[in-house]
Design a protein around this motif. Structure first.
Motif, mmCIF file in Angstrom:
data_model
loop_
_atom_site.group_PDB
_atom_site.id
_atom_site.type_symbol
_atom_site.label_atom_id
_atom_site.label_comp_id
_atom_site.label_asym_id
_atom_site.label_seq_id
_atom_site.Cartn_x
_atom_site.Cartn_y
_atom_site.Cartn_z
ATOM 1 N N PHE A 150 -74.848 39.367 -11.757
ATOM 2 C CA PHE A 150 -74.502 40.866 -11.315
ATOM 3 C C PHE A 150 -75.792 41.689 -11.070
ATOM 4 O O PHE A 150 -75.540 42.471 -9.680
ATOM 5 C CB PHE A 150 -73.631 42.058 -12.590
ATOM 6 C CG PHE A 150 -73.386 42.809 -11.791
ATOM 7 C CD1 PHE A 150 -72.267 43.447 -10.466
ATOM 8 C CD2 PHE A 150 -73.908 44.282 -11.743
ATOM 9 C CE1 PHE A 150 -71.859 45.048 -10.617
ATOM 10 C CE2 PHE A 150 -74.215 45.571 -11.478
ATOM 11 C CZ PHE A 150 -72.566 45.081 -10.914
ATOM 12 N N ALA A 151 -76.697 42.049 -11.634
ATOM 13 C CA ALA A 151 -77.718 42.036 -11.723
ATOM 14 C C ALA A 151 -78.334 41.489 -9.717
ATOM 15 O O ALA A 151 -79.397 41.759 -9.596
ATOM 16 C CB ALA A 151 -78.672 42.072 -12.518
ATOM 17 N N MET A 152 -78.385 40.565 -10.149
ATOM 18 C CA MET A 152 -79.318 40.032 -9.016
ATOM 19 C C MET A 152 -78.468 40.284 -7.571
ATOM 20 O O MET A 152 -79.430 40.108 -6.511
ATOM 21 C CB MET A 152 -79.440 38.869 -9.639
ATOM 22 C CG MET A 152 -79.826 37.590 -8.068
ATOM 23 S SD MET A 152 -80.056 35.367 -8.510
ATOM 24 C CE MET A 152 -78.336 35.586 -8.430
ATOM 25 N N PHE A 153 -77.009 40.022 -7.751
ATOM 26 C CA PHE A 153 -76.190 40.933 -6.567
ATOM 27 C C PHE A 153 -76.464 41.936 -6.499
ATOM 28 O O PHE A 153 -77.034 42.058 -5.441
ATOM 29 C CB PHE A 153 -74.618 40.767 -7.099
ATOM 30 C CG PHE A 153 -74.230 40.952 -5.577
ATOM 31 C CD1 PHE A 153 -73.837 40.910 -4.916
ATOM 32 C CD2 PHE A 153 -73.548 41.951 -5.713
ATOM 33 C CE1 PHE A 153 -72.922 40.628 -3.758
ATOM 34 C CE2 PHE A 153 -72.559 42.925 -5.047
ATOM 35 C CZ PHE A 153 -72.285 42.045 -4.148
ATOM 36 N N VAL A 154 -77.097 42.766 -7.031
ATOM 37 C CA VAL A 154 -77.356 44.501 -7.148
ATOM 38 C C VAL A 154 -78.819 44.462 -6.180
ATOM 39 O O VAL A 154 -78.883 45.105 -5.480
ATOM 40 C CB VAL A 154 -76.965 45.312 -7.799
ATOM 41 C CG1 VAL A 154 -77.311 46.449 -7.515
ATOM 42 C CG2 VAL A 154 -75.611 45.333 -8.848
ATOM 43 N N ASP A 155 -79.619 43.294 -7.181
ATOM 44 C CA ASP A 155 -80.769 43.578 -6.532
ATOM 45 C C ASP A 155 -80.638 43.086 -4.724
ATOM 46 O O ASP A 155 -81.823 43.756 -3.608
ATOM 47 C CB ASP A 155 -81.931 42.565 -6.918
ATOM 48 C CG ASP A 155 -82.595 43.396 -7.937
ATOM 49 O OD1 ASP A 155 -82.786 44.387 -7.980
ATOM 50 O OD2 ASP A 155 -82.809 42.972 -9.025
ATOM 51 N N ALA A 156 -79.907 42.342 -4.311
ATOM 52 C CA ALA A 156 -79.912 41.558 -3.037
ATOM 53 C C ALA A 156 -78.872 41.827 -2.141
ATOM 54 O O ALA A 156 -79.588 42.432 -0.457
ATOM 55 C CB ALA A 156 -79.160 39.906 -2.999
ATOM 56 N N VAL A 157 -78.326 42.646 -2.106
ATOM 57 C CA VAL A 157 -78.046 43.476 -1.368
ATOM 58 C C VAL A 157 -78.248 45.060 -1.211
ATOM 59 O O VAL A 157 -77.851 46.391 0.034
ATOM 60 C CB VAL A 157 -76.088 44.575 -1.602
ATOM 61 C CG1 VAL A 157 -75.347 42.976 -1.792
ATOM 62 C CG2 VAL A 157 -76.298 44.811 -3.040
ATOM 63 N N SER B 258 -80.911 57.881 -5.723
ATOM 64 C CA SER B 258 -81.486 57.431 -3.819
ATOM 65 C C SER B 258 -80.569 55.660 -5.280
ATOM 66 O O SER B 258 -80.205 55.511 -5.811
ATOM 67 C CB SER B 258 -82.329 57.365 -4.084
ATOM 68 O OG SER B 258 -83.453 56.438 -5.194
ATOM 69 N N THR B 259 -81.384 55.239 -4.260
ATOM 70 C CA THR B 259 -81.445 53.060 -4.092
ATOM 71 C C THR B 259 -81.946 52.718 -5.006
ATOM 72 O O THR B 259 -81.366 52.040 -6.076
ATOM 73 C CB THR B 259 -81.277 52.571 -3.036
ATOM 74 O OG1 THR B 259 -82.385 52.792 -3.071
ATOM 75 C CG2 THR B 259 -80.586 52.945 -1.748
ATOM 76 N N ASP B 260 -82.692 53.598 -5.693
ATOM 77 C CA ASP B 260 -84.208 53.757 -7.237
ATOM 78 C C ASP B 260 -82.910 53.624 -8.253
ATOM 79 O O ASP B 260 -83.511 52.545 -9.430
ATOM 80 C CB ASP B 260 -84.852 54.714 -7.141
ATOM 81 C CG ASP B 260 -85.641 53.864 -5.797
ATOM 82 O OD1 ASP B 260 -85.840 52.238 -4.932
ATOM 83 O OD2 ASP B 260 -87.046 54.135 -6.346
ATOM 84 N N THR B 261 -82.326 54.775 -8.051
ATOM 85 C CA THR B 261 -81.554 54.842 -8.803
ATOM 86 C C THR B 261 -80.497 53.808 -9.967
ATOM 87 O O THR B 261 -80.034 53.168 -10.969
ATOM 88 C CB THR B 261 -81.163 56.045 -9.047
ATOM 89 O OG1 THR B 261 -81.619 57.025 -8.822
ATOM 90 C CG2 THR B 261 -80.014 57.035 -10.825
ATOM 91 N N ILE B 262 -79.599 52.954 -8.293
ATOM 92 C CA ILE B 262 -78.632 52.472 -8.178
ATOM 93 C C ILE B 262 -79.278 51.201 -9.030
ATOM 94 O O ILE B 262 -78.913 50.463 -10.123
ATOM 95 C CB ILE B 262 -78.355 51.676 -7.435
ATOM 96 C CG1 ILE B 262 -77.598 53.330 -6.609
ATOM 97 C CG2 ILE B 262 -77.096 50.460 -7.365
ATOM 98 C CD1 ILE B 262 -76.653 53.176 -5.788
ATOM 99 N N ARG B 263 -80.606 50.759 -8.522
ATOM 100 C CA ARG B 263 -81.650 49.607 -9.050
ATOM 101 C C ARG B 263 -81.743 49.599 -10.444
ATOM 102 O O ARG B 263 -82.230 49.150 -11.501
ATOM 103 C CB ARG B 263 -82.967 49.252 -8.490
ATOM 104 C CG ARG B 263 -84.371 48.109 -8.750
ATOM 105 C CD ARG B 263 -84.545 47.504 -7.119
ATOM 106 N NE ARG B 263 -83.916 47.340 -6.551
ATOM 107 C CZ ARG B 263 -84.119 48.662 -5.424
ATOM 108 N NH1 ARG B 263 -84.556 49.185 -5.475
ATOM 109 N NH2 ARG B 263 -83.987 47.752 -3.869
#
Length: 610
Positions: free
Chosen positions: A381-388, A478-483
């Motif tokens: 899941f973490a890798m999927f978030v990093d990819a999208v 931002s997207t940094d927060t999601i990451r």
């Protein structure tokens, strides 16, 4: 993730020994509960502990002194040691020997005289605890110094007189106390348990030493062949010859200890708790754990190379660790396969029965598989978030390769283990009914997994909300927060699904095992007119009869016969005996079990209080 992995490793490292100790203590308690108190109290518990405690301390002093004395003498005769250099060692060894040896002889003679005067002393727990400790320590010292001396004999080590001294004294101590144990064999369930516990310890130590020695003997030649074939070295040493001889010596010493304690002894005792602990927890579980971990390492090494993880060395250097891993993999498979074959030799009637060590083994493997599976899903899941997510910082184009190799390894290891062992345990729970569902290993597994999953949910939910609220209030969401929260979300989802699933399992177990009536409820009236029975039978037979009579509300006094061995009464014979006792008009009876299995029932009048 690293802190969580360290915490899990710590908990597992503490939980497994604690579970084994709990099983052994429970088995010892059951053995003690099945015994009748001897009519002869012997010399008394306090005096007995005092006697054997001082014998143990004095033996330690005498053994250390004799070992140093012999070692110094051997060094002076065959080594390079000058007599003047050993004055201090000689003084210490003489002091310990002069103090310890006479004291040990006195206490040992007193113990032997107590056995002659009070035969019940031969079955005392203090005596067999002393024999357990002495034999176990002497065995460990013999194995350690036996390997050191063996290395010298095969040219893989140096000569040291101290090693010979300790080996001779340890072997003599072990042999002497082994003879003491054989002179008066264990005569009760508790003492037989302690004797089996020593043999189980010897079998496990021998198996571990044998396994490491075999791995060394297999790995070193294979590593030499690998390096000769794939790596160019300017200097080729012969150190692997010494390691090979070292491994063969260790395998020989460990194999001898394993043969004596397992093949020649404990292997035949299928029904003992110690037997099940050795087979399931130290044979099958340890072998499976070794095979799985080395397989996972080999799989990751191959996947990292196939996926092209950046920063890897050349192929010859990258795959060199696969050779020793393969050696340990073969040892783990051998241990697992052998002990599985031992299980398959059991009688069909024993196959369906499950002991606590077997349950503990299955639930430990299921827990390990679940942890690996959960880690793989969270990593995916973490890798999927990093990819999208859009890329807002510089990173290499191959950032995903190493994480994908780790994810695939965890999933490939965890999914089969959890699926096989957990659903196998579920089938056993459905077939075994209340006994299987209320077994301590299953209850502990369910509550520990459910509690750990809930804890992970709460901790990661708090982390997730903090980061979201903090970013929202600062206007920096931002997207940094999601990451930043991707691992918390991954663990939250995985642990949430795990806790929900096992909550339903706990509910099913509770529904399948309704609460029993309160212990405060009045006991049912006895179904027998008989009020008191005196059992005269061998200890193994008397236990079942005593339980059956007490279940009918009969007061029981028990005398264990020492002239016959236990006789297994068929269920039909036991039912017929209960019917005979119900038909008696007398309130008391004497039940005598003969060596041929026949049972005599003698109506009697109690001549005293029970």
């Amino acid at each position: 993730m690293e802190m969580m992995g360290a915490l899990v490793s710590l908990l597992v490292g503490l939980a497994i020994p604690a579970a084994i100790i709990a099983i052994l203590v429970r088995a010892l308690g059951q053995a003690r509960a099945e015994e009748a108190e001897p009519a002869d109290p012997g010399i008394g518990t306090v005096r007995r502990i005092f006697l054997y405690g001082l014998a143990l301390v004095s033996l330690g002093l005498a053994g250390s002194g004799l070992a140093l004395l012999l070692g110094g003498l051997i060094d002076a005769l065959f080594g390079d040691l000058v007599i003047a250099e050993s004055d201090t060692q000689l003084a210490v060894s003489l002091s310990l020997t002069v103090v310890g040896l006479p004291a040990w002889l006195i206490f040992t003679l007193l113990a032997q005289r107590s056995i002659e005067r009070h035969p019940v002393e031969a079955r005392s727990l203090a005596r067999w605890t002393y024999l357990l400790i002495v034999r176990a320590v002497a065995l460990g010292v013999s194995i350690g110094f036996g390997i050191a001396v063996g290395r010298f004999l095969v040219g893989a080590g140096e000569f040291h007189g101290d090693q010979w001294g300790w080996l001779i004294v340890a072997l003599a101590t072990w042999a002497g106390h082994q003879a003491m144990a054989a002179q008066h064999p264990p005569a009760s369930e508790a003492t037989r348990f302690l004797d089996r516990l020593y043999r189980g310890f010897g079998a496990v130590v021998g198996l571990c030493v044998l396994g490491v020695g075999l791995a060394m003997a297999v790995t070193e030649p294979a590593m030499q062949v690998y390096e000769d074939a794939f790596r160019d070295r300017l200097v080729r040493g012969d150190a692997w010859h010494e390691v090979l001889r070292w491994g063969l010596v260790q395998a020989a010493v460990g194999g001898l200890a394993w043969w004596w304690h397992w093949l020649a002894g404990l292997r035949r005792e299928v029904e003992s708790t110690i037997w099940h602990v050795v087979v399931f927890l130290f044979g099958i579980l340890a072998g499976l754990a070794l095979a799985v971990t080395t397989s996972a390492f080999i799989l990751y090494t191959v996947l990292a190379w196939v996926l092209g993880v950046p920063g890897l060395p050349v192929a010859a250097a990258h795959f060199q660790d696969v050779v020793p891993a393969t050696g340990f993999l073969l040892v783990g498979l051998a241990s697992w396969g052998y002990h599985r074959a031992v299980l398959d030799e059991r009688a069909p009637a024993e196959v369906g029965r499950r002991s606590d060590p077997e349950r503990l083994y299955r639930y430990l493997v299921a827990a390990a598989g679940l942890l690996a599976l959960a880690g793989g899903l969270a990593s995916a899941f973490a890798m999927f978030v990093d990819a999208v997510l859009p890329e807002e910082f510089l990173r290499g184009a191959d950032w995903w390769r190493d994480q994908l190799a780790v994810t695939l390894t965890l999933l490939a290891v965890g999914a089969p283990l959890w699926t096989r062992y957990w659903f196998g345990a579920q089938r056993a729970a459905e077939e075994g009914g209340r006994e299987e569902r209320e077994a301590l290993p299953r209850r502990a597994f369910l509550f520990v997994i459910f509690g750990a999953a809930v804890l992970v949910v709460l901790v990661n939910l708090a982390i997730l909300l903090f980061q979201v609220f903090d970013s929202a209030l600062d206007g920096t969401f931002s997207t940094d927060t999601i990451r930043d929260v991707r691992w918390s979300v991954a663990l939250l989802l995985t642990a949430g699904a795990t806790s929900a699933y096992y909550w339903f399992v706990l509910r099913d177990d509770q529904a399948a095992t309704p609460d029993e009536p309160s212990a405060a409820a009045p006991a049912p009236s006895p179904t027998m007119a008989l009020g008191e029975a005196v059992l005269v039978a061998a200890s193994d037979t008397a236990g079942a009869l005593e339980a059956a009579l007490r279940g009918r509300g009969v007061r029981v006094r028990r005398w264990d016969r020492t002239d016959i061995a236990g006789v297994a009464l068929e269920p039909q014979a036991l039912d017929a005996l209960l019917l005979r006792l119900e038909s008696l008009e007398a309130r008391s009876a004497v039940v005598v079990v003969e060596a041929d299995g026949s049972v005599r029932v003698l109506p009697a009048v109690a001549g005293g209080t029970s």
